[in-house]
Design a protein around this motif. Sequence first.
Motif, PDB file in Angstrom:
ATOM      1  N   GLU A   1       0.846  -1.182   0.000  1.00  0.00           N
ATOM      2  CA  GLU A   1       0.000   0.000   0.000  1.00  0.00           C
ATOM      3  C   GLU A   1       0.879   1.227   0.000  1.00  0.00           C
ATOM      4  O   GLU A   1       2.075   1.146   0.176  1.00  0.00           O
ATOM      5  N   SER A   2       0.260   2.377  -0.170  1.00  0.00           N
ATOM      6  CA  SER A   2       1.019   3.621  -0.187  1.00  0.00           C
ATOM      7  C   SER A   2       0.650   4.431   1.054  1.00  0.00           C
ATOM      8  O   SER A   2       0.383   3.873   2.097  1.00  0.00           O
ATOM      9  N   ALA A   3       0.667   5.743   0.947  1.00  0.00           N
ATOM     10  CA  ALA A   3       0.239   6.580   2.072  1.00  0.00           C
ATOM     11  C   ALA A   3      -0.779   7.585   1.563  1.00  0.00           C
ATOM     12  O   ALA A   3      -0.896   7.829   0.372  1.00  0.00           O
ATOM     13  N   ASP A   4      -1.499   8.181   2.517  1.00  0.00           N
ATOM     14  CA  ASP A   4      -2.601   9.077   2.164  1.00  0.00           C
ATOM     15  C   ASP A   4      -2.143  10.298   1.378  1.00  0.00           C
ATOM     16  O   ASP A   4      -1.144  10.911   1.702  1.00  0.00           O
TER      17      ASP A   4
ATOM     18  N   TYR B   1      -4.298  13.875  -0.238  1.00  0.00           N
ATOM     19  CA  TYR B   1      -5.617  14.480  -0.204  1.00  0.00           C
ATOM     20  C   TYR B   1      -6.322  14.377  -1.549  1.00  0.00           C
ATOM     21  O   TYR B   1      -7.481  14.694  -1.691  1.00  0.00           O
TER      22      TYR B   1
ATOM     23  N   GLY C   1     -12.820  14.987   6.955  1.00  0.00           N
ATOM     24  CA  GLY C   1     -12.226  16.103   6.231  1.00  0.00           C
ATOM     25  C   GLY C   1     -12.380  15.981   4.734  1.00  0.00           C
ATOM     26  O   GLY C   1     -12.689  16.951   4.044  1.00  0.00           O
TER      27      GLY C   1
ATOM     28  N   CYS D   1      -8.822  14.378  11.630  1.00  0.00           N
ATOM     29  CA  CYS D   1     -10.131  14.272  10.984  1.00  0.00           C
ATOM     30  C   CYS D   1     -10.067  13.131   9.962  1.00  0.00           C
ATOM     31  O   CYS D   1      -8.986  12.701   9.561  1.00  0.00           O
TER      32      CYS D   1
ATOM     33  N   SER E   1      -8.805   6.513   6.582  1.00  0.00           N
ATOM     34  CA  SER E   1      -7.629   6.977   7.305  1.00  0.00           C
ATOM     35  C   SER E   1      -7.988   8.242   8.083  1.00  0.00           C
ATOM     36  O   SER E   1      -9.154   8.667   8.090  1.00  0.00           O
ATOM     37  N   VAL E   2      -6.981   8.803   8.747  1.00  0.00           N
ATOM     38  CA  VAL E   2      -7.160  10.093   9.422  1.00  0.00           C
ATOM     39  C   VAL E   2      -6.028  11.018   9.001  1.00  0.00           C
ATOM     40  O   VAL E   2      -4.989  10.563   8.523  1.00  0.00           O
ATOM     41  N   THR E   3      -6.237  12.328   9.181  1.00  0.00           N
ATOM     42  CA  THR E   3      -5.247  13.335   8.783  1.00  0.00           C
ATOM     43  C   THR E   3      -4.712  14.033  10.024  1.00  0.00           C
ATOM     44  O   THR E   3      -5.397  14.886  10.599  1.00  0.00           O
TER      45      THR E   3
ATOM     46  N   GLY F   1      -2.694   4.231   5.244  1.00  0.00           N
ATOM     47  CA  GLY F   1      -2.688   5.194   6.340  1.00  0.00           C
ATOM     48  C   GLY F   1      -1.707   6.298   6.063  1.00  0.00           C
ATOM     49  O   GLY F   1      -1.001   6.266   5.059  1.00  0.00           O
ATOM     50  N   HIS F   2      -1.663   7.279   6.970  1.00  0.00           N
ATOM     51  CA  HIS F   2      -0.769   8.415   6.718  1.00  0.00           C
ATOM     52  C   HIS F   2       0.681   8.062   6.977  1.00  0.00           C
ATOM     53  O   HIS F   2       1.575   8.656   6.402  1.00  0.00           O
TER      54      HIS F   2
ATOM     55  N   LEU G   1      -4.778  17.857  10.671  1.00  0.00           N
ATOM     56  CA  LEU G   1      -6.075  18.481  10.945  1.00  0.00           C
ATOM     57  C   LEU G   1      -6.772  17.728  12.083  1.00  0.00           C
ATOM     58  O   LEU G   1      -7.930  17.319  11.969  1.00  0.00           O
TER      59      LEU G   1
ATOM     60  N   LEU H   1     -10.537  10.591   6.620  1.00  0.00           N
ATOM     61  CA  LEU H   1     -10.338  10.554   5.167  1.00  0.00           C
ATOM     62  C   LEU H   1     -10.893   9.213   4.697  1.00  0.00           C
ATOM     63  O   LEU H   1     -10.567   8.172   5.276  1.00  0.00           O
TER      64      LEU H   1
END
Lengths: 193, 449
Positions: A185-188, A190, B175, B198, B190-192, B41-42, B195, B200
């Motif tokens: 997997e990758s990362a978030d 926006y 968000g 919040c 996921s979450v950010t 995830g982040h 922020l 995602l």
Amino acid sequence: MNLEGPPLEQLLRRLTETPNAFLAEPRMGPHGSVSVPALVADVLAAFGLRADSAALARFQGTDRAKQRNPRMLTQILCWLLMDPSLRGKIPAPELLRLLFDEANSLAEKIPAKEFVDNDERREELSRLALRSAGLRPAGESKNVAEDRWLNVSSGERVRLAAASRAAEERARLIREALERKAAEESADKYSRE
Amino acid sequence: MRDEMDSEDAHRYPGLSAAGEHLLRYLREHPHAPIYRNASGHRLLPDELPALLAFADQVRDASIDPRAQPLAPWLRSFIAHTMAQTPHYRAYGSPPEQLQDLPSITRGDLARDVAAFVPDDLPIDRLINFRTTGLTGQPLLIASHPTVAARYLAFHQRALRRFGVELRSSAGDVGVLLVGWQQRCFTYVSVTPQLGECGLAKINLHEADWRDPSDRGQYIDDLRPEVITGDPLSLAALLAISFAHQPRAILSTPMTLLAGLRTQLELRFACPVLDVYSLNEAGPIAVYDPALDAHVLLQQHMIIEILDEQGQPLAPGQRGEITLTGGFNHCFPLLRYRTGDHAALELRAGEWVLAGLAGRAPVRFRSASGAAINNIDVTHALKPFALPQYALLQRADGSFSLAIHGIQNADLRAVESALRALLGEVQLKVSAHRQLCDKLVQYRSELGE
């Protein structure tokens, strides 16, 4: 190496004082300003030599990504070889080998301007030019000259070989890491492209 | 609850708070939730957050000058560092006096060996990748890092601020909702952390990903995402779903968002709809501003050159290939990367913009009268229509074929008339397909001109 040439410092100083015109961009297609074949022809003429057009054409680069660095080193070598102490002392085939093959080899891993800016690289290039002319630096015995040459050239080549092996290993690790992550997997972000 | 969570979650969401855990669970286990098929995830470490917040501040306040000349101090040092540390660029030799003295690279160079573009002084243990098949179908793996992925938000915030939107989401809120509409789509929650953790959620609007298609609208209404992002195809699909929620903004990437679709989205959601020019290779580059009729640049450390076919830089106002140097992905520094996209770099109302951006190499068509037609003219002709995706091909015999994908409600006769007004009485076949293409070549000509 049998004959004593100029003091090494003379060539080192000459490299330090390389004019900007010899450090400008080699001309390839619409890019750059220095015609390297013309420059090489000038050096040959200064040595009282001539080269056929095919030999000179090799100096006309087409691929900037691969040839920018070696041709810039050819330019620096041209400046060095125009030193009065070297003129007329190198035969045409050796001169062309130095300007093309040696430049290609040296520039493979080292930025050309390092041969102007770095003490050891200046010494390497100066000793290389003297050897091509069959000369050794003034004040050095044959043995000392040979020893110093091996020191500056072989030492660097050993270091570069090790660096090259390390680079290959690192490239392999990067490819593996990315492939592994690709499978997971990758990362978030926006947004996604 | 922590026991119930995937043990990998600790790596996906380092430092996750109880509220964050609760939100993730809510997103996953909501009665109307889609079938989440993946996990992501982040991956940000808590000690990376302060720098990210500082980065967002810099992006917010930065003035942007994308010109390569004169060589700014940051650019000179970026070039020197990149050429010293990155295997591919090292072969160029010594740093130049001006950027244009360096060769340019293309997507093909990147595709040949990605490892050669990763700097040597970078630890590889936290490398991640962005994968893209590209509009030309050339697969590409881009080296990246969790902090790079997280920096996207700062540029989106800058773009949103331009349209009067300051993000307000924090703990407990959703968000952003990333929407896709594909047969197969990577979906996750996921979450950010920047922020307040919040939420995602990346969802696929395709019916196959839902237990009941009517869940889609209910889920969106319950999540109440502050922002919705997606490509034009997915956003067109969103229009077909019934729900009441009005996001504060919609972001469209990475394909050209036609004016017709933007208008529909604006009417339906009563919020700004941003067309963001964004590439996997470089992140968000520019956002379209209707007031300037151009894409306004977003990155302060991104040099943009416009090159002609011979690779020579063109003056401001002249149209050519967008070529990038710099960027915010320290794992993948760019030196004169030719994007394959075309525009003119111009100063409009005091801001540097990309005018007439076309995400493809320009294609010249031939009209019935023999006149050359720029593909931009075709884009203009089709602007009034809400076409999610289309491809125009001119065959060697001069005939045209327009394939519209993911069609919702366009008037095909009107589309045909608009094209004929431009192309004349040519042989023209218009076909409509419900299915979308993941990537397609928008304009092609077999005339060989």
